[in-house]
Design an enzyme around this catalytic site. Structure first.
Site, PDB file in Angstrom:
ATOM      1  CB  SER A 242      -0.949   0.016   1.200  1.00 13.74           C
ATOM      2  OG  SER A 242      -2.018  -0.846   0.966  1.00 13.74           O
TER       3      SER A 242
ATOM      4  CE  LYS B 190      -4.053   0.773  -0.917  1.00 13.99           C
ATOM      5  NZ  LYS B 190      -4.485   0.322   0.425  1.00 13.99           N
TER       6      LYS B 190
ATOM      7  CE1 TYR C 205      -4.475  -1.412  -4.186  1.00 11.49           C
ATOM      8  CE2 TYR C 205      -4.998  -3.748  -4.043  1.00 11.49           C
ATOM      9  CZ  TYR C 205      -4.654  -2.561  -3.437  1.00 11.49           C
ATOM     10  OH  TYR C 205      -4.484  -2.515  -2.073  1.00 11.49           O
TER      11      TYR C 205
ATOM     12  CE1 TYR D 171      -4.447   2.053   4.360  1.00 14.59           C
ATOM     13  CE2 TYR D 171      -3.042   1.012   6.001  1.00 14.59           C
ATOM     14  CZ  TYR D 171      -3.355   1.268   4.693  1.00 14.59           C
ATOM     15  OH  TYR D 171      -2.573   0.745   3.711  1.00 14.59           O
TER      16      TYR D 171
ATOM     17  CB  VAL E 160       0.242  -5.591   4.602  1.00 18.84           C
ATOM     18  CG1 VAL E 160      -0.998  -4.966   5.185  1.00 18.84           C
ATOM     19  CG2 VAL E 160       0.087  -5.936   3.138  1.00 18.84           C
TER      20      VAL E 160
HETATM   21  N1  GLN Z   1      -2.084  -5.499  -1.589  1.00 11.67           N
HETATM   22  C1  GLN Z   1      -2.557  -5.331  -0.243  1.00 11.67           C
HETATM   23  C2  GLN Z   1      -4.062  -5.466  -0.195  1.00 11.67           C
HETATM   24  O1  GLN Z   1      -4.730  -5.061  -1.092  1.00 11.67           O
HETATM   25  C3  GLN Z   1      -2.131  -4.013   0.250  1.00 11.67           C
HETATM   26  C4  GLN Z   1      -2.646  -3.687   1.639  1.00 11.67           C
HETATM   27  C5  GLN Z   1      -1.734  -2.837   2.463  1.00 11.67           C
HETATM   28  O2  GLN Z   1      -0.521  -2.768   2.243  1.00 11.67           O
HETATM   29  N2  GLN Z   1      -2.270  -2.229   3.491  1.00 11.67           N
HETATM   30  O3  GLN Z   1      -4.597  -5.975   0.738  1.00 11.67           O
END
Ligand code: GLN
Length: 358
Positions: A97, A100, A223, A275, A293
């Protein structure tokens, strides 16, 4: 992670750490400290937080479960291109993430501030990154581009008339931020693609609400690729330094995005990059940040540089525990915290404001 709509319970137990070592000024004013000072502070932070063994490696994407929980790297890159790293800062891991923030910047640069805001929004959901409830509570609006639903809408807005063209736009753009060509971790991609039912559901739900203009399955696939790009903590520091440098990569000197796009990206990261814990983060760290993550975190000190960490043990919201502690400490000791200013006129300027103007 997938059932953590209730992850916001962690707000009741925010991460607390001791104050950073040393007599650092703890202000955002000025430049990065000297090379020996930065090197010493990085070494101290690494040694201090390498002892933390709380948290667990993400396993809802099967290939991420294989990560070595003991890895820990920290990297800083200044806007002048000087860089400092300690520990496992060259380890390659999937960006997840953290991507993003950079996709937001690239798409915002391509289609504009207003269009992106209308399509996705810029407010925190207060819920976990993969929350379905957040979409339902908000009439199908993702609310921000840092959660999965918002990131999926951002992908649907990427310029290009085919999935291949969209992917090329993203891979090339991310690579320009890093100053080197970023490659896909095929194993992570295939592992997530085989198990990402929740993201496919989010994309389908967005489509049903009329918020997904591109094919939901192709969007989810792009994605997933984006999340599988391989980076190191050092790459993330350079990517962050590019945002800190008004959109110019301090290593390649290439303009990646405009200064106004950096400003918008940092605002969105500050509001939602961590978040449902973004408020705790801003309160403790005082910098825009983005976590993922696999254990990566990037933070940006505008005009100064990027600070990144990698360590795979995560808290319940999906953010690296050692990384959070190290960055909090270094934000203070390196003088990066945006909200900690020094008096302009120095200690001699005491008394009331009216006395000072006479
Ligand atoms: N690819 C992971 C997902 O979509 C990314 C989530 C994250 O890093 N918080 O769940």
């Amino acid at each position: 992670m997938t059932s953590l709509d209730g992850g916001d319970l962690d707000l009741l137990n925010p991460v607390r750490t001791a104050d950073p070592p040393g007599d650092a000024p703890f202000t955002s004013t000025g430049r990065l400290p000297s090379r020996p000072t930065v090197t010493g502070l990085l070494r101290d932070a690494h040694a201090t937080y390498a002892t933390l063994d709380d948290g667990t490696v993400a396993d809802y994407i099967p290939s991420l479960a294989a990560a070595d929980p003991g890895r820990f790297g920290i990297s800083v890159c200044g806007v002048d291109g000087t860089s400092f790293s300690i520990g496992d800062a060259q380890d390659a891991f999937s960006i997840q993430s953290v991507s993003k923030a950079f996709t937001f910047a690239l798409v915002c640069g391509a289609i504009g501030h207003t269009t992106v805001r209308e399509a996705v929004g810029v407010n925190n959901t207060g819920l976990a990154f993969d929350s379905v409830m957040a979409l339902e509570l908000n009439g199908g609006s993702p609310r921000n581009p840092m959660v999965n639903a918002g990131a999926l809408v951002m992908i649907s807005l990427v310029p290009g008339d085919s999935a291949a063209a969209k992917w090329q736009f993203l891979q090339e753009g991310m690579s320009r931020f890093a100053g080197r060509r970023l490659l896909l971790d095929v194993e992570v991609y295939e592992s997530e693609a085989a198990t990402n039912h929740r993201n496919r559901a989010l994309a389908a739900l967005l489509r049903s609400y009329g918020h997904m203009s591109y094919d939901p399955l192709l969007t989810t696939d792009i994605y997933t690729r984006q999340c599988s790009l391989l980076v190191s903590a050092r790459d993330l520091a350079v990517m962050g330094a590019t945002l800190a440098d008004g959109g110019v990569n301090p290593l390649t000197h290439e303009r990646v995005v405009d200064p106004s796009v950096c400003r918008d990206t940092l605002a969105v990261m500050a509001a939602s990059g961590l978040y449902q814990r973004s408020g705790d983060w801003l309160y403790e760290v005082g910098l825009p940040g983005k976590s993922g993550v696999s254990g990566g975190i990037v933070t940006v000190a505008p005009g100064k540089g990027g600070l990144a960490a990698y360590s795979p043990r995560l808290d319940a919201a999906g953010t690296s525990i050692r990384g959070q502690h190290a960055i909090r400490s270094l934000s203070r000791s390196l003088g990066l915290d945006l909200f900690a200013s020094a008096p302009v006129a120095g200690p001699a300027a005491s008394g009331t404001p009216s006395e000072r103007t006479t």
